[in-house]
Scaffold this motif. Structure first.
Motif, PDB file in Angstrom:
ATOM      1  N   ARG A  23       0.837  -1.213   0.000  1.00 53.17           N
ATOM      2  CA  ARG A  23       0.000   0.000   0.000  1.00 53.17           C
ATOM      3  C   ARG A  23       0.866   1.255   0.000  1.00 53.17           C
ATOM      4  O   ARG A  23       0.595   2.203  -0.737  1.00 53.17           O
ATOM      5  N   VAL A  24       1.917   1.273   0.813  1.00 50.86           N
ATOM      6  CA  VAL A  24       2.816   2.427   0.866  1.00 50.86           C
ATOM      7  C   VAL A  24       3.484   2.636  -0.493  1.00 50.86           C
ATOM      8  O   VAL A  24       3.563   3.762  -0.992  1.00 50.86           O
ATOM      9  N   GLN A  25       3.954   1.543  -1.098  1.00 56.01           N
ATOM     10  CA  GLN A  25       4.593   1.662  -2.408  1.00 56.01           C
ATOM     11  C   GLN A  25       3.606   2.145  -3.469  1.00 56.01           C
ATOM     12  O   GLN A  25       3.964   2.913  -4.356  1.00 56.01           O
ATOM     13  N   TRP A  26       2.374   1.688  -3.393  1.00 57.94           N
ATOM     14  CA  TRP A  26       1.344   2.135  -4.335  1.00 57.94           C
ATOM     15  C   TRP A  26       1.118   3.644  -4.185  1.00 57.94           C
ATOM     16  O   TRP A  26       1.011   4.363  -5.185  1.00 57.94           O
ATOM     17  N   ILE A  27       1.078   4.119  -2.943  1.00 60.33           N
ATOM     18  CA  ILE A  27       0.885   5.554  -2.695  1.00 60.33           C
ATOM     19  C   ILE A  27       2.060   6.352  -3.252  1.00 60.33           C
ATOM     20  O   ILE A  27       1.865   7.370  -3.928  1.00 60.33           O
ATOM     21  N   PHE A  28       3.288   5.915  -2.983  1.00 64.43           N
ATOM     22  CA  PHE A  28       4.462   6.621  -3.512  1.00 64.43           C
ATOM     23  C   PHE A  28       4.450   6.659  -5.035  1.00 64.43           C
ATOM     24  O   PHE A  28       4.714   7.693  -5.648  1.00 64.43           O
ATOM     25  N   THR A  29       4.162   5.528  -5.648  1.00 63.73           N
ATOM     26  CA  THR A  29       4.161   5.448  -7.104  1.00 63.73           C
ATOM     27  C   THR A  29       3.112   6.367  -7.717  1.00 63.73           C
ATOM     28  O   THR A  29       3.383   7.083  -8.678  1.00 63.73           O
ATOM     29  N   ASN A  30       1.923   6.358  -7.160  1.00 62.00           N
ATOM     30  CA  ASN A  30       0.838   7.141  -7.741  1.00 62.00           C
ATOM     31  C   ASN A  30       0.854   8.609  -7.343  1.00 62.00           C
ATOM     32  O   ASN A  30       0.128   9.405  -7.931  1.00 62.00           O
TER      33      ASN A  30
END
Length: 92
Positions: A23-30
């Motif tokens: 979830r954290v990586q998804w937030i950073f990416t988006n």
């Protein structure tokens, strides 16, 4: 260890999977486009609203930097022509 640092790093980072990390990586990416292009717009609006010339110049520099980086990356991608990791490694 493969002896290839980018492959080792890839497997290290992909090995740290879990619901929270994903979830954290998804937030950073988006959030990357928002930060790269939204922040210069915010600086420009703030500078315009409060008559801050330095903020307007900062906005211009930040926007030029983001645009330049996007152009360079998209010009280099076809020249490097390296496959994406998920195309090469079945374990990802």
């Amino acid at each position: 260890m493969s002896g290839n640092i980018d492959v080792d790093l890839l497997f290290l980072l992909n090995g740290m999977r879990g619901p929270l990390i994903d979830r954290v990586q998804w937030i950073f990416t988006n959030s990357a486009p928002v930060v790269a292009y939204g922040m210069p717009v915010a600086f420009a609006l703030w500078g315009w609203a409060f008559k801050k010339k330095a903020a307007l110049w900062s906005a211009l520099y930040a926007a030029a930097s983001a645009l330049s980086a996007a152009i360079v990356v998209n010009l280099l991608k076809p020249l490097v022509d390296r496959p994406r990791p998920f195309e090469v490694y079945a374990s990802i």
